[in-house]
Scaffold this motif. Sequence first.
Motif, PDB file in Angstrom:
ATOM      1  N   VAL A 112       0.851  -1.192   0.000  1.00  0.00           N
ATOM      2  CA  VAL A 112       0.000   0.000   0.000  1.00  0.00           C
ATOM      3  C   VAL A 112       0.889   1.246   0.000  1.00  0.00           C
ATOM      4  O   VAL A 112       2.065   1.191   0.328  1.00  0.00           O
ATOM      5  CB  VAL A 112      -0.927   0.041   1.236  1.00  0.00           C
ATOM      6  CG1 VAL A 112      -1.892  -1.134   1.221  1.00  0.00           C
ATOM      7  CG2 VAL A 112      -0.138   0.057   2.518  1.00  0.00           C
ATOM      8  N   PRO A 146      -4.950   2.246   1.467  1.00  0.00           N
ATOM      9  CA  PRO A 146      -5.125   0.907   0.888  1.00  0.00           C
ATOM     10  C   PRO A 146      -5.565   0.997  -0.567  1.00  0.00           C
ATOM     11  O   PRO A 146      -6.250   1.935  -0.964  1.00  0.00           O
ATOM     12  CB  PRO A 146      -6.219   0.274   1.740  1.00  0.00           C
ATOM     13  CG  PRO A 146      -6.330   1.118   2.958  1.00  0.00           C
ATOM     14  CD  PRO A 146      -5.858   2.485   2.571  1.00  0.00           C
ATOM     15  N   THR A 147      -5.150   0.019  -1.349  1.00  0.00           N
ATOM     16  CA  THR A 147      -5.541  -0.028  -2.758  1.00  0.00           C
ATOM     17  C   THR A 147      -6.242  -1.341  -3.042  1.00  0.00           C
ATOM     18  O   THR A 147      -5.957  -2.362  -2.418  1.00  0.00           O
ATOM     19  CB  THR A 147      -4.310   0.088  -3.678  1.00  0.00           C
ATOM     20  OG1 THR A 147      -3.385  -0.949  -3.324  1.00  0.00           O
ATOM     21  CG2 THR A 147      -3.640   1.427  -3.552  1.00  0.00           C
ATOM     22  N   GLY A 148      -7.154  -1.323  -3.967  1.00  0.00           N
ATOM     23  CA  GLY A 148      -7.842  -2.537  -4.390  1.00  0.00           C
ATOM     24  C   GLY A 148      -8.725  -3.172  -3.334  1.00  0.00           C
ATOM     25  O   GLY A 148      -9.035  -4.348  -3.418  1.00  0.00           O
ATOM     26  N   ASN A 150      -7.992  -4.026  -0.385  1.00  0.00           N
ATOM     27  CA  ASN A 150      -7.265  -4.907   0.540  1.00  0.00           C
ATOM     28  C   ASN A 150      -7.114  -4.214   1.884  1.00  0.00           C
ATOM     29  O   ASN A 150      -6.533  -3.141   1.969  1.00  0.00           O
ATOM     30  CB  ASN A 150      -5.881  -5.252  -0.014  1.00  0.00           C
ATOM     31  CG  ASN A 150      -5.972  -6.047  -1.292  1.00  0.00           C
ATOM     32  OD1 ASN A 150      -6.934  -6.764  -1.512  1.00  0.00           O
ATOM     33  ND2 ASN A 150      -4.964  -5.912  -2.137  1.00  0.00           N
TER      34      ASN A 150
END
Length: 189
Positions: A112, A146-148, A150
């Motif tokens: 991240v 955070p990305t996506g 997750n």
Amino acid sequence: MRRAVEGLATPHPLGRQLPAIYAADDFAQRLLAALDTVVAPVHVTLDNLWAYLDPQLAPADFVDWLGGWVAADAAIDAPAARREAVRRAVELHRVRGTGQGLAEQVRMAFGVTAEVVDSGGTTWSLTPGAELPGSPEPSMTVRVHPTGGNPVPAARLRELIEANRPAHVTYTVEIMSAAPGNTAPADPR
């Protein structure tokens, strides 16, 4: 785990190195053939030692051992990130304890983006006794994006920060919401 490779031949059979009187002896040749089976992995390891010392090529358990040599972060779970941590250990030790170093360690450990804002500052002034920048109490805020979708495990994130921040600096962690355009902290602790 690594283990013996079936049918692995040695590049230097011991039977060929015997004097002529023993070279024709069937028992001696069979005995040395058995020893060749034991010695072959040693030859292969020594011939490929350079690959064991390259974190991108070394077996996974050996990467952990290399990480111990260079004090790489052992808390990283992803094998590719662990290999990167070992490969970049010297570079990361140079910036350890800085905002840049901490942000990079968070990125490698959790995948991240992290932003580290500290209370310090620098300035110059022609006026003696001018206002000092920053805050007299050393502190920092670590914002994780955070990305996506997750989630970032807050307890493990705090452990990583505890292990890599300067000891005298207090900190707060903000795990931002993963929703696009939302800048409100999801975990204000």
